[in-house]
Design an enzyme around this catalytic site. Structure first.
Site, PDB file in Angstrom:
ATOM      1  N   SER A   1       0.847  -1.192   0.000  1.00 42.51           N
ATOM      2  CA  SER A   1       0.000   0.000   0.000  1.00 42.51           C
ATOM      3  C   SER A   1       0.879   1.237   0.000  1.00 42.51           C
ATOM      4  CB  SER A   1      -0.885   0.019   1.256  1.00 42.51           C
ATOM      5  OG  SER A   1      -1.576   1.243   1.382  1.00 42.51           O
TER       6      SER A   1
ATOM      7  N   TYR B   1      -1.784  -0.433  10.236  1.00 43.34           N
ATOM      8  CA  TYR B   1      -1.933  -0.845   8.846  1.00 43.34           C
ATOM      9  C   TYR B   1      -0.694  -0.443   8.037  1.00 43.34           C
ATOM     10  CZ  TYR B   1      -3.838  -0.893   4.081  1.00 43.34           C
ATOM     11  OH  TYR B   1      -4.035  -1.110   2.737  1.00 43.34           O
TER      12      TYR B   1
END
Length: 248
Positions: free
Chosen positions: A141, A155
């Site tokens: 990501s 995350y």
């Protein structure tokens, strides 16, 4: 990209980016083993569409943080198609936005498990069944580069770890297996429908050079390329796909 005769496992293949990867792989001739956790409708409809078009696919429910479910998925893929030529590991998520001061150890571990441990388990299970020239594609990501937005530090950390693992595995598994990951920015998926405010999404799209959010198909095109033989000299990379939001 002709993938006829190749077998690819796609985890998280029932919706959004995962399902787009499944359909793009099938369109290129691959046999597709689809894992889903909760998105049975998307996974089952993908199998129906692929078989109607003359392709080969199956869908199997499983929690990729559980070793038994991982083993069952890989075993079925091998028993059905013979080997595993590629893994596209889409499984992952933010779960919930939680500032560190409010974070429980259970939340931290759950985020690490779904984004990082699941990848380790899948790679380890696939390796004995991967021939020379196989490939692995992870879903990292942009958060792995910039730390993520509010409440997404866990995350971002998990995706940063996945990016480092990608580099390490490329060295460890080469030349037999190539390993790359993708770093999506703002992509129009349920992830942002659930966890990002509409005004934030509009702002990000506005300041992006391409003036839009990405699509699941945009990411699938890149993932399938990296999985294919056309990317035969690419390994250890974490490829940005964000419309120019972040240059790394």
């Amino acid at each position: 990209m002709n993938l006829a005769g190749k077998t690819v496992i796609v985890t998280g293949g029932g919706r959004d980016i995962g399902r787009a990867c499944v359909m793009e792989l099938a369109a290129r001739g691959a046999n597709v083993a689809i894992n889903y956790f909760a998105s049975s409708q998307g996974a089952d409809s993908a199998v129906d569409e692929i078989k109607t078009a003359g392709g080969k696919a199956f869908a199997q429910q499983g929690d990729m943080t559980k070793e038994a479910d991982v083993t069952a998925l890989v075993s079925k893929a091998v028993n059905t198609f013979g080997q595993v030529d590629s893994l596209i590991h889409v499984t992952g998520g933010i779960l919930k936005r939680v500032p560190l001061a409010e974070m429980t150890l259970d939340h931290w571990q759950a985020v690490m498990d779904v984004n990082l441990t699941s990848f380790v388990l899948m790679v380890r299970a696939c390796l004995p069944h991967m021939p020379q020239g196989s490939s692995i594609v992870g879903l990292a990501s942009q958060a792995g580069r910039d730390g993520g937005g509010p409440g997404a530090s866990a995350y971002g950390a998990s995706k940063g770890a996945l990016m480092t693992l990608t580099r390490g595995l490329a060295k460890e598994l080469g030349p037999k297996v190539r390993v790359n990951s993708i770093c999506p920015g703002m992509i129009d998926t349920d992830f942002h429908n659930l966890f990002t405010k509409p005004e934030v999404r509009a702002h990000v799209a506005n300041v992006t050079p391409l003036k839009r959010e990405g699509t699941s198909q945009d990411v699938a095109n890149l993932a399938v390329f990296l999985a294919s033989d056309e990317a035969a000299f690419i390994t250890g990379t974490n490829v940005d796909i964000n419309g120019g939001t972040l240059f790394s």
